[in-house]
Design a protein around this motif. Sequence first.
Motif, PDB file in Angstrom:
ATOM      1  N   LEU A 240       0.815  -1.209   0.000  1.00  0.00           N
ATOM      2  CA  LEU A 240       0.000   0.000   0.000  1.00  0.00           C
ATOM      3  C   LEU A 240       0.851   1.262   0.000  1.00  0.00           C
ATOM      4  O   LEU A 240       1.887   1.329   0.681  1.00  0.00           O
ATOM      5  CB  LEU A 240      -0.889   0.032   1.245  1.00  0.00           C
ATOM      6  CG  LEU A 240      -2.148  -0.830   1.272  1.00  0.00           C
ATOM      7  CD1 LEU A 240      -2.941  -0.543   2.543  1.00  0.00           C
ATOM      8  CD2 LEU A 240      -3.014  -0.571   0.052  1.00  0.00           C
ATOM      9  N   PRO A 241       0.401   2.300  -0.725  1.00  0.00           N
ATOM     10  CA  PRO A 241       1.041   3.611  -0.586  1.00  0.00           C
ATOM     11  C   PRO A 241       0.970   4.064   0.873  1.00  0.00           C
ATOM     12  O   PRO A 241      -0.078   3.947   1.513  1.00  0.00           O
ATOM     13  CB  PRO A 241       0.202   4.518  -1.494  1.00  0.00           C
ATOM     14  CG  PRO A 241      -0.493   3.592  -2.436  1.00  0.00           C
ATOM     15  CD  PRO A 241      -0.732   2.331  -1.676  1.00  0.00           C
ATOM     16  N   THR A 242       2.087   4.568   1.361  1.00  0.00           N
ATOM     17  CA  THR A 242       2.185   4.915   2.785  1.00  0.00           C
ATOM     18  C   THR A 242       2.947   6.224   2.939  1.00  0.00           C
ATOM     19  O   THR A 242       3.975   6.424   2.285  1.00  0.00           O
ATOM     20  CB  THR A 242       2.914   3.808   3.565  1.00  0.00           C
ATOM     21  OG1 THR A 242       2.185   2.589   3.438  1.00  0.00           O
ATOM     22  CG2 THR A 242       3.056   4.151   5.043  1.00  0.00           C
ATOM     23  N   ALA A 243       2.440   7.092   3.791  1.00  0.00           N
ATOM     24  CA  ALA A 243       3.173   8.308   4.145  1.00  0.00           C
ATOM     25  C   ALA A 243       4.111   7.969   5.304  1.00  0.00           C
ATOM     26  O   ALA A 243       3.653   7.685   6.410  1.00  0.00           O
ATOM     27  CB  ALA A 243       2.200   9.411   4.538  1.00  0.00           C
ATOM     28  N   GLY A 244       5.391   7.951   5.016  1.00  0.00           N
ATOM     29  CA  GLY A 244       6.376   7.701   6.069  1.00  0.00           C
ATOM     30  C   GLY A 244       6.660   8.997   6.801  1.00  0.00           C
ATOM     31  O   GLY A 244       7.210   9.942   6.233  1.00  0.00           O
ATOM     32  N   ILE A 245       6.276   9.052   8.063  1.00  0.00           N
ATOM     33  CA  ILE A 245       6.362  10.307   8.819  1.00  0.00           C
ATOM     34  C   ILE A 245       7.722  10.405   9.510  1.00  0.00           C
ATOM     35  O   ILE A 245       8.171   9.479  10.177  1.00  0.00           O
ATOM     36  CB  ILE A 245       5.226  10.389   9.861  1.00  0.00           C
ATOM     37  CG1 ILE A 245       3.871  10.170   9.177  1.00  0.00           C
ATOM     38  CG2 ILE A 245       5.260  11.729  10.575  1.00  0.00           C
ATOM     39  CD1 ILE A 245       3.577  11.082   8.010  1.00  0.00           C
ATOM     40  N   THR A 246       8.357  11.542   9.347  1.00  0.00           N
ATOM     41  CA  THR A 246       9.698  11.747   9.890  1.00  0.00           C
ATOM     42  C   THR A 246       9.894  13.232  10.192  1.00  0.00           C
ATOM     43  O   THR A 246       8.984  14.046  10.011  1.00  0.00           O
ATOM     44  CB  THR A 246      10.749  11.234   8.881  1.00  0.00           C
ATOM     45  OG1 THR A 246      12.055  11.347   9.450  1.00  0.00           O
ATOM     46  CG2 THR A 246      10.676  11.996   7.573  1.00  0.00           C
TER      47      THR A 246
END
Length: 413
Positions: free
Chosen positions: A74-80
């Motif tokens: 799945l497309p995922t927003a990797g938060i950093t």
Amino acid sequence: MSDTYPIRPVTGEEFETWARVVSDTYGEDRTEEDLAVERSATELERTLAAFDEGRIIGGTAACTRVLTVPGAVLPTAGITWVGVTPTHRRRGVLTCLMRRQLTDLYEGGGEPIAALRPSEAPIYGRYGYGPASRGALLRCEKRSMAFLPGTDFGDGRIRLLERDEARPLVEEVYERVRPGAVGWPDRPGNCWDIRLADGPQDREGATALRHAVHRESGGRADGYALYRIKDGHGDGGRAVQVVELVAVTRRAYAALWRFLAGIDLVPWIEYEGAADEALPYLLADPRAVRAHEVDRLWVRLVDVARALAGRRYALPLEVVLDVRDDFCPWNTGRLRLWAETGTAGCERTAAAPDLRLTPAELGAAFLGGTTLETLARAGRVEELRPGALARASAAFRGAGEPFYPGGPAFPAF
């Protein structure tokens, strides 16, 4: 709050200031070399900064990634890059940044899930994130690491390579494993730059990074171990500090561990591995491996319906969820989730609910590790129709424990 502390993406000219402000909240410095590598991996349009009288006081960012989930990618927003300067703590700045980030994702039709590895566990639950994968801090006593008779190490070979020679092989092995490994994100080239970074600030007093690559008998790379040697600092001696170990086959896995256990003059091995790491079951004395469980990847369902429809389930399922989401109110309501072999769907419904929960519980269960039944025993999931909990919990469950093989929580996802 947004009037008091305006929020917007940073410009290229503001990146260095923004990065130093955020990294300072972790008590870390950034060299020019660090900033150059991190700038290449940062999508400026997906950054956010909070300002006070024109000065940056906090920030966050999202990386465009994909994540392996049960039965799908799945497309995922990797938060950093999440942080607020100490001068502005406890004023609601982080809450405002998190709300803006999730709202932008939803309203822009972005990724249905967001994921991060928190530096502090208590922070993100209030924003709807749930601990979706666990790991184990392994400390292995090498003198007791006798492998079981008959262990199949194969007839491959291990070589220590310089970074430039090892990198394409390491990337190839990772990509062979990733599509079937729940919890693993993709790694664009700039993410590998960070993963393989080896400046003095990356070593934390340990040696330079070693790259051990295993090749099968036919010559193709099918496993690798990245490791350093660190001093014991009074805790019982020096240790092989395994940064990452990936193997395509069980033979490569066993061979790499035999190699690490055979490194001379270093009595310990340390590794942050999977919660169900196979290593202890290769040994005559499983107690040679001491494990301390830790949380790793936390998941937030930005769009609950899209997220639940995007993964696959272990059993056929039809359940109505009563979702309460105070932080992202667009998710609040009743959703009918159904699943059959190879497909799933989720839509709004007026039907009577079977389970009541929040996105934090759905995020915790999303990768198939933490079970809904466990969360119900903690009072976090309410069963409204008898039998619904057991069926849904079994359907969400994965074949094994999900694992996130990422590096440090900050700065890269």
